[in-house]
Scaffold this active site. Structure first.
Site, short mmCIF file in Angstrom:
data_model
loop_
_atom_site.label_atom_id
_atom_site.label_comp_id
_atom_site.label_asym_id
_atom_site.label_seq_id
_atom_site.Cartn_x
_atom_site.Cartn_y
_atom_site.Cartn_z
N LYS A 111 47.81 34.36 38.31
CA LYS A 111 47.73 33.47 39.47
C LYS A 111 47.38 32.03 39.05
O LYS A 111 47.64 31.09 39.80
CB LYS A 111 46.74 34.01 40.48
CG LYS A 111 47.25 35.35 41.03
CD LYS A 111 46.68 35.75 42.32
CE LYS A 111 47.40 36.95 42.92
NZ LYS A 111 47.67 38.05 41.97
C1 LIG Z 1 48.74 39.03 42.04
C2 LIG Z 1 48.94 39.92 40.87
C3 LIG Z 1 50.10 40.75 40.75
C4 LIG Z 1 51.16 40.83 41.81
O1 LIG Z 1 51.92 39.67 41.93
P1 LIG Z 1 52.75 39.41 43.27
O2 LIG Z 1 53.28 38.03 43.15
O3 LIG Z 1 51.76 39.54 44.39
O4 LIG Z 1 53.82 40.44 43.34
C5 LIG Z 1 50.20 41.53 39.61
N1 LIG Z 1 49.26 41.54 38.66
C6 LIG Z 1 48.15 40.77 38.74
C7 LIG Z 1 47.13 40.84 37.66
C8 LIG Z 1 47.96 39.93 39.83
O5 LIG Z 1 46.84 39.17 39.92
#
Ligand SMILES: *Cc1c(COP(=O)(O)O)cnc(C)c1O
Length: 480
Positions: A111
């Site tokens: 993120k």
């Molecule tokens: C948010 C997240 C995901 C999922 O990503 P999306 O864009 O919501 O599909 C997968 N792995 C981790 C570690 C995340 O923080």
């Protein structure tokens, strides 16, 4: 470039409004009116282009009303904070199989890629629209997003961020990361209750008109850093473009497998493909909450199912909000159909897409789900075979990638978190017993010889700045 709503019931908006507003006024999601494509010269240049230049090229196509110099500075500032200076390095485990590590940012999860850049984009948009108020970002978090938002908005001019986390609902390390947050415009509160209580409290603040007016008189407007914001999706398109052009054989493509929750990450790959990047197939990997895998296999999206807490908690989601953008694109812009699907989801808990839309989706996407046990086994197996350590989210992806990888055709697995961020589960996977909190990090480090990421390690030595705990009912009062 104009932005329109997936539900088609409002006027086109320009990029700054789309980014500052987040959600379209009709409840839909903003999408670019037209997807820009790379020229032949650009494609040639992209093969050897470094990350920041690639980011500038991609962003300029969508945000043509933002000044280029400011975009350049925003990109530089966002990604200089990544360890090693490279936001999305690809480690090749085999000649035709790579792992793209998106977790070298300040909070060790993917993120950061979006949340390091989006606050800076918001700050630019605020300036060029002449908005005088401070953007007051509210976040309810079940763990990862809160910390990434705090780090992203920290000391960004014209913004402030307040995070609410459930008092007993986050891990010890996640809590330590948040309560030691530094910066002059950040605020963190524990909430008595679970994630839903925190989320409901934030929604109550967003929808209180009187509070908004009194806040406006103090020169502040509420806003959100939610993953449906176009400003959060766009930075993610860049790493697909970079990896696809960097790794595709001449005339060929690269497949990607993506551990998926809210469908933001994998959707960015779809945008890269539509722009003309050599992206082949996109594999959607789910944990036991496999509502997306079911959807891609059958065309039926059904949220009326049990919710599981898994060892890949950031993918524990039953309603993937970004899927709405795919429905719009795969339905060739039929916003009436999108409205029907969303209405059916709201009133009946499910929808079924048209056969043509499903066909369009399946012409690009594959999908597969994986249980906790299978993910743990993958972590151990990959570590044994390749000496490579992965976190449980990435392991879910690995399970799917193995199923869909075609020998001789490059496959890139998108790795979304550092194994140290989920050290307790990784230790279990390696058969190394139990440990909690920072002890688990140390144990994993001594077992594997890998260093604990500096930014995670530093947290235990930082002073605690935020100790307040509020009830959901007290949340509004914090802003009076
Ligand atoms: C948010 C997240 C995901 C999922 O990503 P999306 O864009 O919501 O599909 C997968 N792995 C981790 C570690 C995340 O923080």
């Amino acid at each position: 470039m104009k932005y329109i709503s997936t539900r088609g019931l409002c006027e086109p908006a320009d990029a700054p409004s789309a980014i500052l507003e987040g959600l379209a006024p009709d409840g839909g999601l903003f999408v670019p009116e037209e997807i820009p494509v790379f020229t032949e010269e650009e494609k040639e240049a992209l093969r050897g282009m470094e990350y920041r230049d690639t980011a500038l090229l991609v962003l300029r196509k969508y945000l043509d009303s933002l000044p280029e110099e400011r975009l350049k500075t925003a990109i530089r500032d966002a990604y200089d904070s990544f360890e090693g200076g490279e936001p999305a390095p690809v480690r090749m485990l085999r000649q035709d199989f790579g792992v793209m590590e998106l977790w070298h940012g300040p909070t060790c999860a993917f993120k950061d890629i979006a949340l390091q850049l989006m606050p800076r984009l918001m700050s630019i948009c605020r300036d060029i629209t002449g908005l005088k108020e401070v953007l007051e970002i509210l976040v309810a978090t079940s763990g990862d997003t809160g910390k990434a938002a705090l780090e992203g908005f920290k000391d960004v001019p014209g913004t402030a961020v307040t995070v609410f986390y459930p008092e007993n609902g986050v891990s010890a390390v996640q809590k330590a990361q948040m309560v030691t947050q530094q910066g002059s415009n950040v605020q963190v509160y524990a909430v008595k209750g679970n994630f839903d209580d925190a989320q409901t409290g934030v929604k109550a603040i967003f929808t209180d008109r009187e509070l908004a007016e009194s806040r406006a008189r103090q020169g502040r407007v509420f806003s959100s850093a939610n993953s449906i914001n176009w400003g959060r999706l766009l930075p993610q398109v860049v790493y697909y473009v970079k990896a696809a052009f960097g790794l595709a054989p001449k005339g060929g493509t690269v497949d990607f497998t993506v551990p998926t929750g809210n469908f933001g990450d994998i959707l960015a790959g779809f945008y890269a493909r539509r722009m003309g990047a050599p992206v082949g197939r996109l594999v959607c990997a789910s944990n036991s909450n496999d509502v997306l895998t079911q959807f891609i296999c059958t065309g039926v999206y059904d949220r009326r199912r049990e919710f599981y807490r898994t060892i890949s908690p950031s993918m524990d989601i039953l309603v993937s909000s970004n899927l709405e953008r795919l429905l719009y694109l795969a339905g060739n812009g039929d916003s009436a159909a999108v409205r029907e699907y969303m209405e059916s989801l709201r009133t009946q808990g499910f929808y079924t897409v048209s056969p043509e839309t499903l066909e369009n989706i399946r012409s690009v996407f594959d999908a597969c789900s994986c249980t906790d046990e299978e993910a743990l086994a993958v972590i151990g197996d990959v570590y044994m075979r390749h000496g490579y350590l992965m976190d449980p989210h990435t392991a879910v992806g690995m399970y799917a990638a193995r199923r869909f990888a075609v020998p001789g055709r490059p496959m890139v697995l998108v790795s979304t978190a550092s194994p140290f961020k989920f050290a307790e589960s990784v230790l279990r996977a390696l058969g190394a017993g139990e440990a909690e909190g920072f002890e688990a990090l140390d144990k994993l480090s001594s077992l594997t010889g890998l260093a604990v990421p500096a930014r995670l390690d530093a947290v235990r030595r930082l002073p605690v700045r935020f100790r307040d705990c509020v009830t959901p009912g007290e949340m509004k009062g914090l802003f009076r």
